[in-house]
Design an enzyme around this catalytic site. Structure first.
Site, PDB file in Angstrom:
ATOM      1  N   LYS A 153     -35.020 -22.010  25.959  1.00  0.00           N
ATOM      2  CA  LYS A 153     -36.267 -21.215  25.952  1.00  0.00           C
ATOM      3  C   LYS A 153     -36.102 -19.982  26.840  1.00  0.00           C
ATOM      4  O   LYS A 153     -36.466 -18.881  26.468  1.00  0.00           O
ATOM      5  CB  LYS A 153     -37.463 -22.033  26.472  1.00  0.00           C
ATOM      6  CG  LYS A 153     -38.022 -23.085  25.546  1.00  0.00           C
ATOM      7  CD  LYS A 153     -38.841 -22.570  24.392  1.00  0.00           C
ATOM      8  CE  LYS A 153     -38.014 -22.380  23.153  1.00  0.00           C
ATOM      9  NZ  LYS A 153     -37.720 -23.506  22.331  1.00  0.00           N
ATOM     10  N   HIS A 182     -18.593 -31.334  38.819  1.00  0.00           N
ATOM     11  CA  HIS A 182     -17.298 -31.193  38.148  1.00  0.00           C
ATOM     12  C   HIS A 182     -17.036 -29.769  37.673  1.00  0.00           C
ATOM     13  O   HIS A 182     -16.151 -29.549  36.845  1.00  0.00           O
ATOM     14  CB  HIS A 182     -17.211 -32.170  36.963  1.00  0.00           C
ATOM     15  CG  HIS A 182     -17.285 -33.599  37.388  1.00  0.00           C
ATOM     16  ND1 HIS A 182     -16.274 -34.233  38.076  1.00  0.00           N
ATOM     17  CD2 HIS A 182     -18.280 -34.518  37.276  1.00  0.00           C
ATOM     18  CE1 HIS A 182     -16.623 -35.476  38.348  1.00  0.00           C
ATOM     19  NE2 HIS A 182     -17.850 -35.680  37.875  1.00  0.00           N
ATOM     20  N   GLU A 200     -33.243 -27.758  26.570  1.00  0.00           N
ATOM     21  CA  GLU A 200     -34.324 -27.054  25.890  1.00  0.00           C
ATOM     22  C   GLU A 200     -34.935 -25.994  26.815  1.00  0.00           C
ATOM     23  O   GLU A 200     -35.245 -24.884  26.383  1.00  0.00           O
ATOM     24  CB  GLU A 200     -35.388 -28.065  25.421  1.00  0.00           C
ATOM     25  CG  GLU A 200     -36.606 -27.478  24.774  1.00  0.00           C
ATOM     26  CD  GLU A 200     -36.342 -26.624  23.523  1.00  0.00           C
ATOM     27  OE1 GLU A 200     -35.214 -26.628  22.997  1.00  0.00           O
ATOM     28  OE2 GLU A 200     -37.273 -25.916  23.084  1.00  0.00           O
ATOM     29  N   TRP A 217     -33.920  -8.758   8.832  1.00  0.00           N
ATOM     30  CA  TRP A 217     -33.070  -9.259   9.903  1.00  0.00           C
ATOM     31  C   TRP A 217     -31.651  -8.991   9.416  1.00  0.00           C
ATOM     32  O   TRP A 217     -31.189  -9.618   8.470  1.00  0.00           O
ATOM     33  CB  TRP A 217     -33.298 -10.754  10.121  1.00  0.00           C
ATOM     34  CG  TRP A 217     -32.520 -11.327  11.259  1.00  0.00           C
ATOM     35  CD1 TRP A 217     -32.864 -11.304  12.585  1.00  0.00           C
ATOM     36  CD2 TRP A 217     -31.269 -12.019  11.193  1.00  0.00           C
ATOM     37  NE1 TRP A 217     -31.898 -11.934  13.339  1.00  0.00           N
ATOM     38  CE2 TRP A 217     -30.909 -12.380  12.510  1.00  0.00           C
ATOM     39  CE3 TRP A 217     -30.406 -12.365  10.150  1.00  0.00           C
ATOM     40  CZ2 TRP A 217     -29.745 -13.073  12.808  1.00  0.00           C
ATOM     41  CZ3 TRP A 217     -29.242 -13.049  10.452  1.00  0.00           C
ATOM     42  CH2 TRP A 217     -28.922 -13.404  11.770  1.00  0.00           C
ATOM     43  N   LYS A 274     -37.260 -16.270  13.206  1.00  0.00           N
ATOM     44  CA  LYS A 274     -37.850 -17.608  13.253  1.00  0.00           C
ATOM     45  C   LYS A 274     -37.113 -18.582  12.338  1.00  0.00           C
ATOM     46  O   LYS A 274     -36.887 -19.723  12.690  1.00  0.00           O
ATOM     47  CB  LYS A 274     -39.319 -17.508  12.837  1.00  0.00           C
ATOM     48  CG  LYS A 274     -40.078 -18.811  12.887  1.00  0.00           C
ATOM     49  CD  LYS A 274     -40.412 -19.171  14.294  1.00  0.00           C
ATOM     50  CE  LYS A 274     -41.098 -20.518  14.417  1.00  0.00           C
ATOM     51  NZ  LYS A 274     -40.955 -21.055  15.765  1.00  0.00           N
ATOM     52  N   ASN A 311     -33.977 -11.196   0.078  1.00  0.00           N
ATOM     53  CA  ASN A 311     -33.761 -12.073   1.228  1.00  0.00           C
ATOM     54  C   ASN A 311     -32.648 -13.032   0.846  1.00  0.00           C
ATOM     55  O   ASN A 311     -32.753 -13.720  -0.174  1.00  0.00           O
ATOM     56  CB  ASN A 311     -35.046 -12.861   1.540  1.00  0.00           C
ATOM     57  CG  ASN A 311     -34.807 -13.956   2.568  1.00  0.00           C
ATOM     58  OD1 ASN A 311     -34.006 -13.801   3.473  1.00  0.00           O
ATOM     59  ND2 ASN A 311     -35.512 -15.058   2.428  1.00  0.00           N
ATOM     60  N   GLY A 312     -31.589 -13.042   1.645  1.00  0.00           N
ATOM     61  CA  GLY A 312     -30.462 -13.926   1.346  1.00  0.00           C
ATOM     62  C   GLY A 312     -29.166 -13.188   1.602  1.00  0.00           C
ATOM     63  O   GLY A 312     -29.136 -12.174   2.295  1.00  0.00           O
ATOM     64  N   ARG A 345     -39.845 -13.587  10.385  1.00  0.00           N
ATOM     65  CA  ARG A 345     -38.575 -13.846   9.690  1.00  0.00           C
ATOM     66  C   ARG A 345     -37.514 -12.807  10.006  1.00  0.00           C
ATOM     67  O   ARG A 345     -36.334 -12.985   9.657  1.00  0.00           O
ATOM     68  CB  ARG A 345     -38.810 -13.875   8.176  1.00  0.00           C
ATOM     69  CG  ARG A 345     -39.789 -14.926   7.723  1.00  0.00           C
ATOM     70  CD  ARG A 345     -39.993 -14.834   6.237  1.00  0.00           C
ATOM     71  NE  ARG A 345     -38.811 -15.211   5.511  1.00  0.00           N
ATOM     72  CZ  ARG A 345     -38.489 -16.436   5.138  1.00  0.00           C
ATOM     73  NH1 ARG A 345     -39.308 -17.423   5.447  1.00  0.00           N
ATOM     74  NH2 ARG A 345     -37.400 -16.690   4.478  1.00  0.00           N
ATOM     75  N   GLU A 401     -33.685 -17.387  25.243  1.00  0.00           N
ATOM     76  CA  GLU A 401     -34.098 -16.653  24.043  1.00  0.00           C
ATOM     77  C   GLU A 401     -35.238 -15.678  24.277  1.00  0.00           C
ATOM     78  O   GLU A 401     -35.294 -14.653  23.618  1.00  0.00           O
ATOM     79  CB  GLU A 401     -34.357 -17.570  22.832  1.00  0.00           C
ATOM     80  CG  GLU A 401     -35.431 -18.583  22.938  1.00  0.00           C
ATOM     81  CD  GLU A 401     -35.566 -19.403  21.642  1.00  0.00           C
ATOM     82  OE1 GLU A 401     -36.154 -20.471  21.720  1.00  0.00           O
ATOM     83  OE2 GLU A 401     -35.105 -18.979  20.571  1.00  0.00           O
ATOM     84  N   CYS A 425     -34.988 -12.565   5.849  1.00  0.00           N
ATOM     85  CA  CYS A 425     -35.876 -11.422   5.862  1.00  0.00           C
ATOM     86  C   CYS A 425     -37.175 -11.913   5.228  1.00  0.00           C
ATOM     87  O   CYS A 425     -37.233 -13.007   4.694  1.00  0.00           O
ATOM     88  CB  CYS A 425     -35.293 -10.303   5.023  1.00  0.00           C
ATOM     89  SG  CYS A 425     -33.623  -9.863   5.556  1.00  0.00           S
TER      90      CYS A 425
END
Ligand code: M6R
Length: 616
Positions: free
Chosen positions: A492, A511, A488, A75, A611, A101-102, A27, A495, A2
Site C-alpha cells: 500500500k 539475516h 500488504e 494505460w 486498477k 483495449n487489449g 483502468r 503504490e 484501458c
C-alpha cells in the site's frame, strides 16, 4: 487495460463519452481521446496525453458536435503516453476510427504488411493496425457493411481485444468486437452504449449485454443492439446482466478521495458478506456449487491471485490449513502460468482471488487449472466479470465498486470470504463441530465493529505519518499471518506514496535487512497479542537499539510495546489471532494514505498503475 466507451443515439455524444471515461479512468489514465461522427459527415476528434480532465478542457474548446462517438482512456503498453499514441486511431482515409483495449500480439507483422500495402501508420501503438485492416475490408468486399468489415479485420488479429469502431460512412452506427478483454453493450430509450464494464452505464440502464469472446455487436442510434457470432450470424439470446449496483456508490459522497471512502466502507461491506451465512447445517456457501461429498473429498487447494489479492491468498492458506486441515499451495498467477510441473490431484480445488475478475494472469491461470480437470472457484468483487463467468462457482464479496487503484475494502472482504470458505471446508471434512463453527462465525461477525473502532483511531495514523516525511525507504515486519499484513502494508505504501518499502518476516530481519537500519529509518512492526508476540517485541528491541524509528500496530493495553515505541497504532482485541490481519491492515491502509497525502501524491490514481491489469 484501458477503458473504452461508445454512444450512438439522439443526444450529443460527447457528454456521455466524457462521463463514461471518468467512470472508467481507474483502468488507465495516461492519455485519453474522443471521436464523433460530425453532422458534416466527417470524423472529428480530440486526443491528448494526460487525464480525462485534460481531455475535457480540450473538448470544451473543440466543440465536437455529433450523436455517435467513441472514446478511450489509456494505460500505455505499446508506445509512450503521447498525443500521437492516444486513441482513437484512424485509418488512412480518416473516415474510420477505433478504440481498443487489449494487446495485438502480431502487430509487428501486421504493421509491415500494412506498410507494404501502402498504409501510413501514424502512431507507435499495436492498436492502430485495426483501423487500417478495417479500411482494407471496407474498401474491398465489405463496403457498406461495417459489421462484416470489422469481422474480417479481427480475424487477422492475435491477442486480446475489446474494440469499438465508428465510420463516417456508416453514421448512427458503432460496431464492437470482443476477444479476451471485457466489453458490455446496452440498449436504452436514449440510444445504445458500449463500455469496458458496467460502471459508466450504471446510471443509464440496469440491463446490459456482456459480449462473449468472438462476438461482435452493432449499436444503432435508435437504441437497437444486435449481437453477432464470429461467423456473422445474429445471436438470439445474448447474455443479459442486471446491474444491481447503485450508481452513487461510485461517487465521492463528501470524502476527500475514494481511498478514504472505501476504507470507511469496510464495516458495511463485511456485514453484507457475512449476513445470513450461518444456517441449520452450519456455514452456508452455496456459491461453491459443490456437493457435500465433493467438498469432503478435496485433498489440495490451489490459491492463485496477483498483488493484494495474492496477499489474501497467503492468509487464506493459513486459514484453510489450520481449520480444514487441507494442504494449500498459494501462487502468484504470473508465476504459476509458466511453471512447468503443476501438481494437482483428482480432488484439487482451485480458488482464484481477484477483485476485478479481469486480471489477465489470473484468468490464464484459472483456464489452465480447468484444463487440468480442476474445479475452479472464483472469489471476486465484480458482478459478471470474466473470472466469475468462467468459474464453476463464484463468491461475490459484495464490497461495492472499488474505484481507488489501491485495494482496501476488497482486500478485507476477500479475507472474510476466504475465512468462510475455510470454515465450509472444515465442516464438510468433519474437522470442526457445530460449536466451533459457530464460535468462528461469531468472531467473524465481530470484525465490522472492530474495524469501525480502528477507523475512529485514524488520528494515530495521521500522527505516525510524520515519521515517513523525509524517508526514502521503510521496512515492515510481522510474524505468522501478520508477515502477510506487513507485505500488504508495504505494498500500500509503495503504490500510493512512491516510497520504497520492504516487508520481511520479523524473525528473518537479522539475516540481512537489519543492515538497512540506521538512526531515523522507519520500521513498521505488526505485534498484536498473539503466540509470537514476545518474539516480535524482541525484534522491535533490535530495531530500536540501532536508532531506527518504530511504528507498531499493537493490541490495546500492551504495556511492553507502549513503553518501547513512540508511535503505536492500537487495535482492539480480536477473537481469533488468525483474524487479526483483517483488523490490523486497516491502520496500514490509513497510514499509507496519510503518508501519500503528506508527500503530495494522488492517492486514488497512483502513477504507472491501473486498477485492473488486463494484460500479461
Ligand atoms: O483485480 P485483482 O484483484 O485481480 O487485481 C490484482 C492486483 O492487480 C491488485 O490487487 C493490485 O495489486 C492493487 N493495486 C493493490 O492495491
Amino acid at each position: 487495460m484501458c477503458g473504452i466507451v461508445g454512444y450512438t443515439g439522439r443526444d450529443q455524444a460527447v457528454g456521455y463519452l466524457l462521463e463514461g471515461l471518468s467512470a472508467l479512468e481507474y483502468r488507465g489514465y495516461d492519455s485519453a481521446g474522443v471521436e464523433v461522427v460530425g453532422t458534416d459527415g466527417a470524423l472529428h476528434g480530440v486526443k491528448c496525453a494526460g487525464r480525462v480532465s485534460v481531455l475535457r478542457e480540450r473538448c470544451e474548446t473543440a466543440n465536437l458536435v455529433g450523436t455517435t462517438g467513441i472514446a478511450h482512456t489509456r494505460w500505455a503498453t505499446h508506445g509512450a503516453p503521447t498525443d500521437r499514441n492516444s486513441h482513437p486511431h484512424r485509418d488512412c482515409t480518416g473516415r474510420i476510427a477505433i478504440v481498443h483495449n487489449g494487446i495485438i500480439e502480431n502487430f509487428r507483422e501486421l504493421r509491415s504488411y500494412l506498410a507494404r500495402n501502402g498504409h501510413a501508420l501514424a502512431s507507435d501503438t499495436d492498436s492502430e493496425v485495426i483501423a487500417h485492416l478495417i479500411e482494407d475490408a471496407w474498401a474491398g468486399p465489405c463496403r457498406g457493411d461495417l459489421v462484416t468489415a470489422v469481422r474480417h479485420a479481427v480475424r487477422r488479429l492475435r491477442g486480446s481485444w475489446a474494440i469499438a469502431v465508428v465510420c463516417a460512412d456508416a453514421p448512427g452506427e458503432i460496431v464492437c468486437a470482443r476477444n479476451g478483454s471485457p466489453l458490455v453493450v446496452a440498449s436504452t430509450p436514449d440510444g445504445a452504449f458500449a463500455a469496458s464494464d458496467v460502471t459508466p452505464l450504471a446510471g443509464v440502464t440496469s440491463r446490459v449485454i456482456q459480449l462473449e469472446n468472438g462476438q461482435l455487436a452493432r449499436l444503432r442510434a435508435s437504441g437497437e443492439v444486435t449481437v453477432f457470432d464470429e461467423e456473422g450470424a445474429p445471436v438470439d439470446a445474448p447474455a443479459v446482466m442486471e446491474i444491481d449496483w447503485d450508481a452513487s456508490a461510485a461517487t465521492l459522497g463528501g470524502y476527500a478521495d475514494f481511498m478514504a471512502k472505501e476504507i470507511a466502507e469496510q464495516p458495511e461491506a463485511l456485514e453484507r458478506l457475512l449476513s445470513g451465512r450461518l444456517g441449520e447445517k452450519g456455514i452456508l456457501l452455496d456459491e461453491l456449487s459443490m456437493s457435500e461429498k465433493d467438498l469432503a473429498d478435496v485433498d489440495l487447494v490451489y490459491l492463485i491471485a496477483c498483488g493484494t489479492s495474492y496477499h489474501v491468498g497467503l492468509i487464506a492458506r493459513t486459514l484453510i490449513q489450520t481449520w480444514a486441515k487441507v494442504p494449500v499451495i498459494c501462487d502468484f498467477a504470473s508465476e504459476f502460468n509458466y511453471e512447468q510441473d503443476v501438481l494437482v490431484t483428482p480432488h484439487t480445488l482451485c480458488v482464484v482471488i481477484t477483485q476485478s475478475g479481469e486480471t489477465a494472469d489470473t484468468l490464464t491461470a484459472a483456464r489452465r487449472m480447468r484444463g487440468m480437470g480442476c474445479k475452479v472457484f472464483a472469489v471476486t468483487n465484480v458482478l459478471g466479470s470474466t473470472a466469475a463467468r468462467e468459474a464453476d462457482g463464484v463468491l461475490y464479496v459484495q464490497a461495492g465498486p472499488e474505484v481507488c487503484v489501491a485495494s482496501t475494502k476488497a482486500y478485507t472482504a476477500q479475507m472474510v470470504a476466504s475465512a468462510l470458505l475455510a470454515l465450509r471446508l472444515a465442516q464438510a471434512k468433519g474437522e470442526m463441530g457445530r460449536p466451533e463453527v459457530e464460535r468462528h462465525y461469531r468472531d467473524l461477525c465481530a470484525l465490522p465493529g472492530l474495524i469501525r473502532e480502528v477507523i475512529s483511531r485514524s488520528w494515530q495514523d495521521k500522527r505516525a505519518a510524520a515519521v515517513f516525511r523525509r524517508a526514502h525507504s521503510a521496512l515492515f515486519l510481522g510474524r505468522g499471518v501478520n508477515a502477510t499484513t506487513a507485505s500488504e502494508g508495504a505494498l500500500k505504501l509503495k503504490e500510493i506514496s512512491y516510497l520504497h518499502a520492504e516487508a520481511y518476516p520479523a524473525g528473518e530481519m537479522k539475516h540481512g535487512p537489519i543492515a538497512l537500519l540506521e538512526p531515523g529509518f522507519p520500521v513498521v512492526a505488526i505485534v498484536p497479542a498473539d503466540r509470537v508476540h514476545d518474539k516480535t517485541v524482541s525484534n522491535i528491541q533490535e530495531v530500536i537499539a540501532r536508532g531506527a524509528v518504530c511504528v507498531a500496530v499493537a493490541t490495546d493495553g500492551d504495556e511492553d510495546v507502549a513503553s518501547l515505541v513512540e508511535h503505536v497504532l492500537w487495535i482492539p482485541p480480536v477473537g481469533d489471532e488468525l483474524l487479526v490481519p483483517i483488523v490490523a491492515v486497516v491502520h496500514l491502509q490509513m497510514l499509507a494514505r496519510y503518508v501519500a497525502r503528506t508527500r503530495g501524491c494522488d492517492v486514488d490514481k497512483p502513477r504507472n498503475l491501473a486498477k485492473s491489469v488486463t494484460v500479461e
